[in-house]
Design a protein around this motif. Structure first.
Motif, PDB file in Angstrom:
ATOM      1  N   SER A 156       0.835  -1.212   0.000  1.00 38.90           N
ATOM      2  CA  SER A 156       0.000   0.000   0.000  1.00 38.90           C
ATOM      3  C   SER A 156       0.861   1.250   0.000  1.00 38.90           C
ATOM      4  O   SER A 156       0.374   2.340  -0.271  1.00 38.90           O
ATOM      5  N   VAL A 157       2.134   1.096   0.396  1.00 34.01           N
ATOM      6  CA  VAL A 157       2.988   2.276   0.471  1.00 34.01           C
ATOM      7  C   VAL A 157       4.418   1.909   0.073  1.00 34.01           C
ATOM      8  O   VAL A 157       4.927   0.852   0.466  1.00 34.01           O
ATOM      9  N   PHE A 158       5.017   2.765  -0.740  1.00 39.00           N
ATOM     10  CA  PHE A 158       6.361   2.513  -1.263  1.00 39.00           C
ATOM     11  C   PHE A 158       7.331   3.584  -0.773  1.00 39.00           C
ATOM     12  O   PHE A 158       6.985   4.769  -0.768  1.00 39.00           O
ATOM     13  N   ARG A 175       2.165  12.308  -9.053  1.00 38.21           N
ATOM     14  CA  ARG A 175       2.227  13.583  -8.333  1.00 38.21           C
ATOM     15  C   ARG A 175       2.120  13.342  -6.831  1.00 38.21           C
ATOM     16  O   ARG A 175       1.113  12.837  -6.341  1.00 38.21           O
ATOM     17  N   VAL A 176       3.183  13.706  -6.121  1.00 35.36           N
ATOM     18  CA  VAL A 176       3.159  13.531  -4.657  1.00 35.36           C
ATOM     19  C   VAL A 176       3.480  14.874  -3.993  1.00 35.36           C
ATOM     20  O   VAL A 176       4.237  15.682  -4.544  1.00 35.36           O
ATOM     21  N   PRO A 177       2.913  15.114  -2.811  1.00 36.39           N
ATOM     22  CA  PRO A 177       3.200  16.379  -2.130  1.00 36.39           C
ATOM     23  C   PRO A 177       4.653  16.440  -1.670  1.00 36.39           C
ATOM     24  O   PRO A 177       5.268  15.393  -1.411  1.00 36.39           O
ATOM     25  N   VAL A 229       5.357   7.030  -1.145  1.00 33.63           N
ATOM     26  CA  VAL A 229       4.318   7.131  -2.176  1.00 33.63           C
ATOM     27  C   VAL A 229       3.240   6.082  -1.913  1.00 33.63           C
ATOM     28  O   VAL A 229       3.540   4.896  -1.762  1.00 33.63           O
ATOM     29  N   GLU A 230       2.008   6.551  -1.866  1.00 35.33           N
ATOM     30  CA  GLU A 230       0.905   5.623  -1.588  1.00 35.33           C
ATOM     31  C   GLU A 230       0.416   4.969  -2.870  1.00 35.33           C
ATOM     32  O   GLU A 230       0.402   5.593  -3.930  1.00 35.33           O
ATOM     33  N   ARG A 231       0.010   3.755  -2.742  1.00 38.14           N
ATOM     34  CA  ARG A 231      -0.393   2.926  -3.865  1.00 38.14           C
ATOM     35  C   ARG A 231      -1.461   3.563  -4.754  1.00 38.14           C
ATOM     36  O   ARG A 231      -1.409   3.475  -5.972  1.00 38.14           O
ATOM     37  N   GLY A 232      -2.437   4.221  -4.130  1.00 37.05           N
ATOM     38  CA  GLY A 232      -3.571   4.759  -4.904  1.00 37.05           C
ATOM     39  C   GLY A 232      -3.241   6.012  -5.693  1.00 37.05           C
ATOM     40  O   GLY A 232      -4.070   6.495  -6.462  1.00 37.05           O
ATOM     41  N   THR A 233      -2.028   6.550  -5.552  1.00 36.22           N
ATOM     42  CA  THR A 233      -1.690   7.807  -6.222  1.00 36.22           C
ATOM     43  C   THR A 233      -1.759   7.620  -7.750  1.00 36.22           C
ATOM     44  O   THR A 233      -1.171   6.672  -8.266  1.00 36.22           O
ATOM     45  N   PRO A 234      -2.460   8.528  -8.459  1.00 37.70           N
ATOM     46  CA  PRO A 234      -2.495   8.397  -9.927  1.00 37.70           C
ATOM     47  C   PRO A 234      -1.073   8.447 -10.498  1.00 37.70           C
ATOM     48  O   PRO A 234      -0.228   9.199  -9.994  1.00 37.70           O
ATOM     49  N   GLY A 235      -0.830   7.632 -11.531  1.00 32.82           N
ATOM     50  CA  GLY A 235       0.494   7.626 -12.153  1.00 32.82           C
ATOM     51  C   GLY A 235       1.365   6.458 -11.702  1.00 32.82           C
ATOM     52  O   GLY A 235       2.537   6.411 -12.066  1.00 32.82           O
ATOM     53  N   ILE A 236       0.808   5.541 -10.909  1.00 33.28           N
ATOM     54  CA  ILE A 236       1.567   4.334 -10.535  1.00 33.28           C
ATOM     55  C   ILE A 236       0.921   3.130 -11.218  1.00 33.28           C
ATOM     56  O   ILE A 236      -0.304   2.973 -11.164  1.00 33.28           O
TER      57      ILE A 236
END
Ligand code: COS
Length: 384
Positions: free
Chosen positions: A163-165, A218-220, A186-193
């Motif tokens: 769920s998290v990388f 895109r990550v904060p 980076v969380e799994r659900g983030t668009p672009g993975i």
């Protein structure tokens, strides 16, 4: 460092019983189905196995390194796939956050990793950057309060489950080496993975790896571990120091299991009118294995105690990983040899372990990388 002998003894007893009564009986099924049954995973969670090394304030058992390697000795006496599932949450999947993360990052991720609610993975390796981890190409480009991550990570353990990388990416393209690298959560659900298809491996069925592909993900900016650019490679190296020691302990446990199986077989198998264990050439293989396992066990415990004392154990961790993983390979080979033809067929665990343990000499740094780390540290110390 053992903080409370009584609690540790209880934990080791329950892990030993769990391995014997639950994991070993499921080994063959896991190898055949490539899946650890959900009920077994639930029991692993209930035992606290996902949070061995996570501090108590974040819901883990907060084992010292010495206690952790002792648990690893036990959990490794079965198919390495079981250990692999809990391995990233205790090791490379959580340690970056634990060692260098901000308090907010720790509070947000560690409790759920410790409980096993979420699985963490460590994304360092790329198609073009394996042993030369510092040459990684995955880029993180600043865009206001965010970064856009693009690149491909390869052979990422537990990626299909994660769920998290923890993603190492280059934030400074002008710096070609390690100093241009930052670590992101980076969380799994983030668009672009996107995930590649699960790799077909030589062994360790039930443990999964695959590519993780980032495309303008895109990550904060707050996702940078520790909030500071350029620290990611050092974070990764510190994570691997601990990881290598843990893997060395796993090698000891796996070798002990293979030797126990080989001894039992040698005492049962009759040739020339007596158990083959009576033959001195078989005895030599048993004795060499016992001796080497003992040496590796002592090394691992010594390095773990040094780490608990706050010493820098980069060299010792590499010594342990190098010796224990090569030792494990030799024991696997002798175990097959003692089993004879029976060691070459899948009815016996010897054949499966022979393939499973081959990975130990490769991942978290090959034997050759351990040699390089040891020698470089020696030279650096001599020059200082
Ligand atoms: N702890 C803290 N910092 C460390 C460190 C450690 N164990 N090892 C290296 N560093 C620091 C160095 O001090 C250096 O910092 P400065 O630039 O401030 O001096 C920086 O990290 C770069 O180190 P180095 O120059 O040694 O980097 P190299 O690119 O030469 O590579 C090796 C070092 C080969 C050791 C590294 O790339 C490696 O471990 N490769 C194997 C990767 C691996 O294990 N992959 C497995 C897959 S991940 S499961």
């Amino acid at each position: 460092m053992i903080r409370d002998q009584e609690t540790l003894t209880l934990l080791l007893d329950s892990v030993r019983r769990f391995v014997r009564e639950v994991l070993v009986p499921h080994e063959q099924e896991v190898a055949e189905t490539d899946t650890i049954p959900p009920a077994v995973v639930a029991q692993m969670r209930a035992l606290g196995l996902f949070g061995l090394s996570v501090p108590e304030q974040y819901g883990g058992l907060e084992l010292s390194m010495e206690e952790e390697v002792m648990v690893a000795f036990e959990i490794a006496r079965t198919s390495p796939a079981f250990r692999s599932l809990i391995g990233t949450n205790n090791g490379i999947g959580s340690q970056g956050i634990l060692l260098d993360g901000t308090e907010a990052q720790k509070q947000h991720y560690l409790p759920r990793m410790a409980s096993g609610e979420i699985i963490g993975a460590f994304a360092l390796t790329e198609p073009g950057a394996g042993s030369d981890a510092g040459s990684l190409q995955t880029a993180a480009v600043r865009d206001g309060d965010h970064y856009l991550i693009s690149g491909t990570k390869r052979f990422i353990t537990n990626a299909p489950e994660a769920s998290v990388f923890t993603v190492m990416a280059r934030t400074d393209p002008a710096k070609k080496g390690a100093s241009g690298v930052s670590a992101f959560i980076v969380e799994r659900g983030t668009p672009g993975i996107a995930l590649g298809k699960t790799d077909k491996k030589m062994g360790q069925r039930g443990a999964h790896t695959c590519d993780v592909i980032f495309e303008n993900c895109r990550v904060p900016a707050s996702a940078i571990i520790g909030g500071k650019e350029g620290m990611g490679f050092k974070t990764a190296m510190k994570v691997l120091d601990k990881g290598r020691l843990h893997i060395a302990a796993v090698c000891v446990g796996a070798a002990e299991r293979m030797l126990a199986d080989a001894l039992r077989y040698a005492m049962e198998r009759q040739q020339f009118g007596q158990p083959i264990a009576e033959f001195q050439l078989i005895q030599a293989m048993l004795a060499d294995s016992k001796t080497e396992i003992y040496a590796a066990r002592c090394m691992v415990l010594d390095a773990a105690r040094r780490r608990d004392n706050g010493e820098d154990i980069s060299t010792e961790a590499s010594c342990c990983k190098l010796f224990a993983s090569e030792m494990c390979g030799r024991v696997a080979d002798r175990s097959v040899q003692i089993h004879g033809g029976a060691g070459y067929v899948s009815e016996y665990a010897a054949e499966r372990f022979y393939r499973d343990v081959r990975l130990f000499r490769i991942y978290e740094g090959t034997s050759q990388i351990q040699q390089l780390v040891i020698a470089r540290n020696m030279i650096k110390a001599a020059q200082a």
